[in-house]
Write a protein that holds these residues in place. Structure first.
Motif, PDB file in Angstrom:
ATOM      1  N   PHE A 145       0.775  -1.406   0.061  1.00  0.00           N
ATOM      2  CA  PHE A 145      -0.191   0.077   0.380  1.00  0.00           C
ATOM      3  C   PHE A 145       1.041   1.328  -0.034  1.00  0.00           C
ATOM      4  N   PHE A 146       1.700   1.249   0.888  1.00  0.00           N
ATOM      5  CA  PHE A 146       2.652   2.270   0.839  1.00  0.00           C
ATOM      6  C   PHE A 146       3.807   2.299  -0.042  1.00  0.00           C
ATOM      7  N   THR A 147       4.382   1.106  -0.461  1.00  0.00           N
ATOM      8  CA  THR A 147       5.171   1.307  -1.723  1.00  0.00           C
ATOM      9  C   THR A 147       4.718   1.859  -2.916  1.00  0.00           C
ATOM     10  N   ALA A 148       3.592   1.240  -3.158  1.00  0.00           N
ATOM     11  CA  ALA A 148       2.781   2.073  -4.435  1.00  0.00           C
ATOM     12  C   ALA A 148       2.849   3.514  -4.471  1.00  0.00           C
ATOM     13  N   GLU A 149       3.041   4.243  -3.170  1.00  0.00           N
ATOM     14  CA  GLU A 149       3.027   5.565  -3.249  1.00  0.00           C
ATOM     15  C   GLU A 149       4.110   6.229  -2.871  1.00  0.00           C
ATOM     16  N   ARG A 150       5.263   5.248  -3.405  1.00  0.00           N
ATOM     17  CA  ARG A 150       6.875   5.764  -2.883  1.00  0.00           C
ATOM     18  C   ARG A 150       7.309   7.141  -3.738  1.00  0.00           C
ATOM     19  N   LEU A 151       7.014   7.205  -5.102  1.00  0.00           N
ATOM     20  CA  LEU A 151       7.306   8.251  -5.779  1.00  0.00           C
ATOM     21  C   LEU A 151       6.270   9.133  -6.171  1.00  0.00           C
ATOM     22  N   ALA A 152       5.110   9.252  -5.284  1.00  0.00           N
ATOM     23  CA  ALA A 152       3.953   9.988  -5.505  1.00  0.00           C
ATOM     24  C   ALA A 152       4.419  11.311  -4.890  1.00  0.00           C
TER      25      ALA A 152
END
Length: 248
Positions: A145-152
């Motif tokens: 869940f958080f890894t998907a937002e790493r570059l956001a």
């Protein structure tokens, strides 16, 4: 008309005069928990409407059709959740979508919002942000869940249970590193508090024990330098996405 009524998230003084007027006037009131809403009406001296419907996650389809029937018959309906906006981590958006598809009138009565309160109290950028609802519970899904937002690049805002704050912060720290963040609890209430720091600092602070309250966590977006070194951010997969006009 379907009225979407925001209700206080803790401090009853945040109920708006317009919302009170609508609750006094509508013949039909749909609410997440009729007991909680009756307490709200009693506090403000509002007589109970002719019809009160329970509308929650477990009966959305059935109760939603009842509400649509009332609207089709020309009766006004007010919809409210236990706290904040209906439709934001609470049932509501399917009803709005269905009403709009039939050309039925819908309006929103603004009010208290835990998401917006936490966002502005965090001290983190507010020009671009995303509301993520509740994170998943299983460790692997939580980390993804958080890894998907790493570059956001946008600020992240989400709810969490007091029983899971420590684990969630630890997963966020593992996936996102030294991001600035804020843990907001009991917003608008007597014991409101905001803890600010980096994700590792906050994870250590909440590693043991079960804190009291209702929590909103805010995390800073990916810094430009990190995005430049790591490629473009992956497309966002979560449904609620907003800027300054987003709700609760």
């Amino acid at each position: 008309m379907l009225y979407l009524v925001a209700t206080p998230i803790g401090n009853l003084g945040d109920m708006t005069p317009r919302a009170l007027d609508i609750l006094r006037a509508v013949p039909v009131l749909a609410c997440e928990d009729t007991r909680r809403t009756r307490q709200l009406l009693t506090h403000f001296g509002i007589p109970h409407p002719a019809r009160m419907l329970s509308y929650h996650e477990g009966n959305e389809d059935y109760a939603g059709e009842q509400i649509l029937t009332e609207l089709r018959a020309g009766r006004d309906v007010a919809l409210c959740s236990d706290a904040g906006y209906p439709g934001i981590s609470d049932p509501g958006f399917r009803l709005v979508r269905a009403a709009a598809a039939e050309g039925l009138a819908v309006t929103c009565l603004p009010g208290a919002s835990a998401v917006l309160c936490a966002l502005v109290l965090s001290g983190l950028p507010t020009s671009s942000w995303t509301f993520l609802g509740f994170p998943p519970r299983k460790p692997g899904a939580l980390l993804r869940f958080f890894t998907a937002e790493r570059l956001a690049p946008h600020t992240l805002v989400f709810y969490e249970s007091p029983y899971r704050v420590g684990k969630t912060l630890a997963a966020a720290a593992e996936a996102l590193g030294e991001r600035p963040a804020a843990v907001c609890a009991e917003l608008t209430k007597l014991h409101e508090r905001v803890d600010r720091g980096t994700l590792p600092e906050l994870a250590a602070r909440y590693a043991s024990g079960t804190p009291k309250g209702e929590f909103v966590i805010v995390i800073g977006g990916c810094p430009r330098a990190e995005r430049s070194g790591g490629g473009e951010a992956a497309p966002h997969s979560q449904q609620p996405h907003g800027g300054s006009a987003s709700a609760e």
